[in-house]
Design a protein around this motif. Structure first.
Motif, PDB file in Angstrom:
ATOM      1  N   ALA A   1      17.521  19.038  17.574  1.00 53.45           N
ATOM      2  CA  ALA A   1      16.763  18.957  16.324  1.00 53.45           C
ATOM      3  C   ALA A   1      16.201  17.549  16.142  1.00 53.45           C
ATOM      4  N   VAL A   2      16.983  16.558  16.527  1.00 54.33           N
ATOM      5  CA  VAL A   2      16.507  15.174  16.437  1.00 54.33           C
ATOM      6  C   VAL A   2      15.336  14.968  17.400  1.00 54.33           C
ATOM      7  N   LEU A   3      15.498  15.515  18.610  1.00 58.37           N
ATOM      8  CA  LEU A   3      14.418  15.431  19.607  1.00 58.37           C
ATOM      9  C   LEU A   3      13.142  16.061  19.059  1.00 58.37           C
ATOM     10  N   TRP A   4      13.307  17.200  18.380  1.00 62.21           N
ATOM     11  CA  TRP A   4      12.162  17.907  17.810  1.00 62.21           C
ATOM     12  C   TRP A   4      11.441  17.044  16.790  1.00 62.21           C
ATOM     13  N   ARG A   5      12.228  16.343  15.996  1.00 58.67           N
ATOM     14  CA  ARG A   5      11.672  15.388  15.027  1.00 58.67           C
ATOM     15  C   ARG A   5      10.763  14.390  15.719  1.00 58.67           C
TER      16      ARG A   5
END
Lengths: 319, 428
Positions: free
Chosen positions: A146-150
Motif C-alpha cells: 500500500a505504501v508502494l502504491w502511494r
C-alpha cells in the motif's frame, strides 16, 4: 419416589442399569472417536472462541451504547435507526464500497482468466511464472505494498513520470477525490493471483479432445473459447466471483494506509470497513460499529444468496 | 539421522525445566512489574527505555517493560487493553483524550500522592491544571510545546524572500507565499502548506478573534461567520498560488514524514515545536521555527503552552504506588531529564529545565527559544477538548478538502462545519 428405594439390597436398580448401559455406550463412542475430537479441538476452540463467540457478543453490542471503558448500555434499535435515517457517512461509505466491488471484481476476474489461459498453453518454466504472478496476491494485503502504491500514484510518482513521456501531465491520483478509488481498484486487479490459480486448475479439467474435435469441425479459436471453455468453466467462475465479491466488501488495509486512516480526500476512499473502524476505535462507539458490522454481514449474505439463486441459469455442472 | 530421546532423559529434562521455572516464579514474586505504553518513534523509545533502565538500577526489585506504537495505532490498542482489563500501569496520555479516559474511570487520581511521592512543586501551575479533570489530577505533563510554523530557510534564501517574523500578518504571509511560488526555484515547490484543514491553526486563528474551538462546558465556541471567513482566507491563498493546491495537501497524513515541508512541496508548513528535532533530522535544508501569523498587527494570545503529553497511571494498576514513583522519577530526576532532553517538549519542572538547558544541542535550543519567546502571542491554556473532538477534527479537514477541490463554496463550507460539529458534540 424413585425405583431405587424399592430395590432390594444387592440387586441392580433399573436406573443404575440403564445408566451403566448409557455410560458404556458413551464410553465406547468416546473411545472410538476421542482421537478425532482431539484433532478437531484446535478448530473447535478457534471456532467457538474466536469466531462464533465474538460474533454473538457483537450482535448483542449492536443493540447497546458501548464506549469500551464503561459497561454497555441497552439502547434497543437506536443504532440501526441512526444508520438507516441519519448517517450521511454510512451512505458515503456504502457508495465507495459498491463502486469498488462493481469495478474491481469483474476486471480482476477477466484479467485472472486471461493470464490463466496464457499460462495454460504449456509454457516452459510454467511453475516459475505461476509463482511470479501469484506473488502480488501474497504481498497485496500488506502495508508495504500500500505504501508502494502511494509512491507510484503520487503527483510526482512513477505513473506520472511515464505519462509525462507522452506529454501528459497526470494529476495526483491517490490524493484527488475523482481518481483515488480507481487506484485502489487497480491495486486490487493487480492482485489477481489467487483466482488465476483456481482458473488454471479449472482449465486443466477441460478435456483436450473437445478442442481437437472442435478444431476438426473448423471452429475458430474464439468460438472454441465461447462454446467450450467458458461453459465448462462456469462453476469455477461462479466460485471465484462469490469469493472475490466477499473479499472486496471486506477490503480495508490499502484504503487505511493510503488515506492515513481518514478515508480522504473527501471520503473518496472511505471503505465500509474503514468507517466501521473509525467509529469503533476512533470515536469509541463500539455498539454503533457492531451494528454497522451486522449490516455488512446482511449485505454480503444478500449478494451471495443472489449469486446462488441466479447460478442455476448460467452455471453448468454436467461433464 | 534422527534424534532419539530416551524416556529417562526426557523425564530428567522435564524435571530440570520444572525446577527452572519454579526458580523463575519465585524470583519474580518479589518483583514489582510495571508496564509502560507510549506513542512515538524509535528515538523516543530509546530515550524512554534508557530512563527505565536507570530506574531499575536505582530500584532493584522493579522490572519495567515498555511498548510503543505510532499515534494512529496507539489509541485503538489502548482502548482495547483498557476494555480487556489489561491496561498498562503507566500510560502516555494526550490532552485530547484525557477527559474521556478520566471521566470513564480508566485513570487513577494522583493528587493524594502529592507532595510526598509526587513532587510537582516547581512545575508551571497552569500545566498542572492541564492534567486535571473535574478537580482531580489524572496526568503529569511531560513537557510543554506550542504549535509552530516550520520554515525551510534554504528555500526562502534561494527565492530571495525574507523570513516571516513575530509581527507578520496572514495578509503579508500570503504575499510571501506567492513570491516563493512565483520565484519557482525548485520544481513543484509552493510557498506554504494549505492549513485550512489543520485544527491547531484554526484554533489559533479563532483565539486571536476572541473565540475558541470549544467552550469550557464542551459546546462549539465559534459561529458560521468565523468558519466561512476561515475557509475564505485559504481560498484566497490558493488562488494567489501562495499555498499548495488541494491534491498536494491531501497527501499530508498529519505526521512529520508526509508534511509538505518534508516532502519538498512547500517552503513553510505547520507543526508543533517539540517535533522540530525530528523535522530537522528528516530534512537536508536548514529549518527554523516561528509562530503562527497574526490576523492583525495588534492581535495576540492565539498560542498557548500546551502539555505535549502526559503520563497517567491506570486505575486498574496493581502497583499504583510504584507507578507514581516511576512517573515522579521521570519528571524530576536530573539524570533522567538529561536522557529525555526536550524530545517530549520543554520540561515542566524549573529545576529540570535548568539541567537540560546546559546540555542542549542546536535543535533543542531552537525549540526552547521558540516556546519561551512567544511573548504576547501566548495566551491561556484552553479547557481540554470534549468527547467527539477527534471526529470534529476530521470534519474540519473533510470540509476544507471539499472547499479546496471546489465542491463547496466557502460560505457553505462554514455553515456545514458548524452544523456538523454541533451534531458531533451532541452525540458525544
Amino acid at each position: 419416589m424413585s425405583n431405587a428405594m424399592r430395590t432390594p439390597a444387592g440387586a441392580i436398580s433399573v436406573e443404575r442399569y440403564q445408566g451403566a448401559v448409557a455410560e458404556g455406550r458413551f464410553r465406547r463412542l468416546w473411545n472410538a472417536n476421542a482421537p478425532g475430537y482431539l484433532f478437531l479441538l484446535p478448530w473447535l476452540v478457534g471456532f467457538f472462541g474466536l469466531t462464533l463467540g465474538p460474533a454473538l457478543i457483537s450482535l448483542y453490542l449492536s443493540f447497546t451504547d458501548y464506549d469500551m471503558l464503561q459497561s454497555p448500555r441497552w439502547v434497543g434499535m437506536a443504532n440501526y435507526v441512526r444508520i438507516a435515517t441519519a448517517d450521511p457517512k454510512f451512505s458515503a461509505a456504502m457508495d465507495v464500497t459498491l463502486t469498488y466491488v462493481v469495478f474491481s471484481v469483474p476486471f480482476k476476474l477477466t484479467f485472472a482468466l486471461l493470464v490463466a489461459m496464457a499460462l495454460n498453453r504449456g509454457l516452459r518454466g510454467l511453475t516459475v511464472y505461476r509463482a511470479i504472478f501469484y506473488l502480488p496476491s501474497l504481498l497485496g494485503g500488506s502495508v508495504a505494498i500500500a505504501v508502494l502504491w502511494r509512491q507510484l500514484f503520487a503527483s510526482d510518482g512513477l505513473v506520472n513520470a511515464a505519462l509525462s513521456q507522452f506529454g501528459i501531465e497526470g494529476p495526483s491520483w491517490i490524493s484527488h477525490p475523482n481518481y483515488s478509488i480507481y487506484t485502489l481498484v487497480a491495486l486490487s486487479v493487480w492482485q489477481f493471483g489467487s483466482p488465476m490459480i483456481i482458473f488454471l486448475a479449472g482449465l486443466r479439467q477441460i478435456p483436450q479432445d473437445m478442442y481437437e474435435a472442435a478444431s476438426l469441425d473448423g471452429a475458430s479459436k474464439f468460438r472454441q473459447f465461447y462454446k467450450i471453455t467458458l461453459p465448462l468453466l462456469t462453476p469455477v467462475i461462479f466460485f471465484n466471483a462469490v469469493v472475490q465479491t466477499i473479499e472486496a466488501f471486506k477490503a480495508f488495509t490499502p484504503a487505511f494506509i493510503i488515506s492515513g486512516g481518514t478515508g480522504g480526500p473527501i471520503n473518496s476512499t472511505l471503505f465500509y470497513t474503514l468507517y466501521l473502524y473509525q467509529e469503533a476505535f476512533g470515536n469509541f462507539r463500539m455498539g454503533y460499529a457492531s451494528a454497522l458490522a451486522w449490516i455488512l454481514v446482511v449485505i454480503i449474505a444478500i449478494f451471495t444468496a443472489f449469486s446462488f439463486l441466479t447460478s442455476r441459469y448460467w452455471v453448468h455442472y454436467d461433464d | 539421522m534422527t534424534l532419539r530421546v530416551s524416556r529417562r532423559n526426557f523425564v530428567a529434562g522435564g524435571a530440570a525445566l520444572l525446577s527452572l521455572s519454579a526458580l523463575g516464579t519465585s524470583a519474580l514474586a518479589q518483583e514489582t512489574r510495571l508496564r509502560l505504553l507510549w506513542w512515538g518513534s524509535q528515538p523516543r523509545a530509546d530515550r524512554t527505555n534508557k530512563v527505565s533502565q536507570l530506574y531499575q538500577t536505582k530500584n532493584p526489585g522493579t522490572s519495567i517493560t515498555g511498548e510503543f506504537l505510532g499515534w494512529g495505532d496507539y489509541w485503538p490498542r489502548l482502548a482495547t487493553q483498557v476494555a480487556g482489563r489489561n491496561a498498562p500501569d503507566v500510560i502516555q496520555m494526550d490532552y485530547r483524550y484525557i477527559v474521556q479516559y478520566a471521566r470513564r474511570g480508566a485513570l487513577a487520581p494522583l493528587e493524594s500522592y502529592m507532595p510526598a511521592k509526587l513532587n510537582l512543586d516547581d512545575f508551571d501551575k497552569a500545566q498542572i491544571e492541564g492534567g486535571s479533570v473535574d478537580g482531580h489530577l489524572y496526568g503529569v505533563s511531560l513537557g510543554a510545546n506550542s504549535a509552530a510554523t516550520v520554515l525551510n530557510t534554504t528555500a526562502f534564501k534561494e527565492a530571495g524572500v525574507d523570513l516571516p517574523t513575530q509581527a507578520t500578518t496572514w495578509e503579508e504571509f500570503a504575499r510571501i507565499g506567492a513570491e516563493i511560488t512565483k520565484a519557482g526555484k525548485r520544481k513543484g515547490m509552493f510557498g506554504i502548506a494549505d492549513g485550512s484543514g489543520s485544527e491547531p491553526l484554526f484554533e489559533n486563528w479563532l483565539r486571536q478573534r476572541g473565540k475558541a474551538l470549544y467552550t469550557a462546558d464542551g459546546k462549539i465556541g465559534f459561529g458560521v461567520e468565523d468558519a466561512s471567513e476561515w475557509y475564505d482566507m485559504w481560498a484566497k491563498f490558493r488562488e494567489a498560488g501562495a499555498c499548495v493546491p488541494a491534491d498536494i495537501q491531501a497527501l499530508d497524513k498529519n505526521d512529520i514524514e508526509t508534511n509538505t515541508v518534508s516532502l519538498g512541496k512547500s517552503a513553510a508548513g505547520f507543526a508543533h515545536s517539540n517535533q522540530f528535532v525530528a523535522y530537522q533530522a528528516m530534512n537536508k535544508d536548514k529549518l527554523a521555527l516561528t509562530n503562527y501569523m497574526r490576523i492583525k498587527p495588534d492581535s495576540k494570545g492565539g498560542h498557548y503552552r500546551k502539555p505535549s503529553m502526559f503520563f497517567s497511571v491506570s486505575a486498574q494498576s496493581k502497583a499504583v504506588d510504584k507507578a507514581v514513583d516511576y512517573v515522579n522519577f521521570f519528571v524530576k530526576n536530573p539524570e533522567a531529564a538529561l536522557l529525555l532532553d526536550v524530545e517530549r517538549g520543554i520540561p515542566e519542572s524549573a529545576a529540570m529545565r535548568e539541567v537540560v538547558a546546559t546540555k542542549l544541542d542546536e535543535n533543542g535550543k531552537v525549540a526552547l527559544a521558540y516556546v519561551s519567546g512567544l511573548g504576547d502571542l501566548a495566551g491561556k491554556l484552553p479547557p481540554p477538548p470534549p468527547a467527539g473532538a477527534g471526529e470534529a477534527d476530521l470534519m474540519l479537514r473533510n470540509i476544507a478538502e471539499q472547499v479546496g477541490f471546489g465542491q463547496l463554496s466557502t460560505s457553505d463550507g462554514g455553515k456545514q462545519l458548524v452544523t456538523e460539529i454541533t451534531q458531533i458534540l451532541a452525540r458525544g
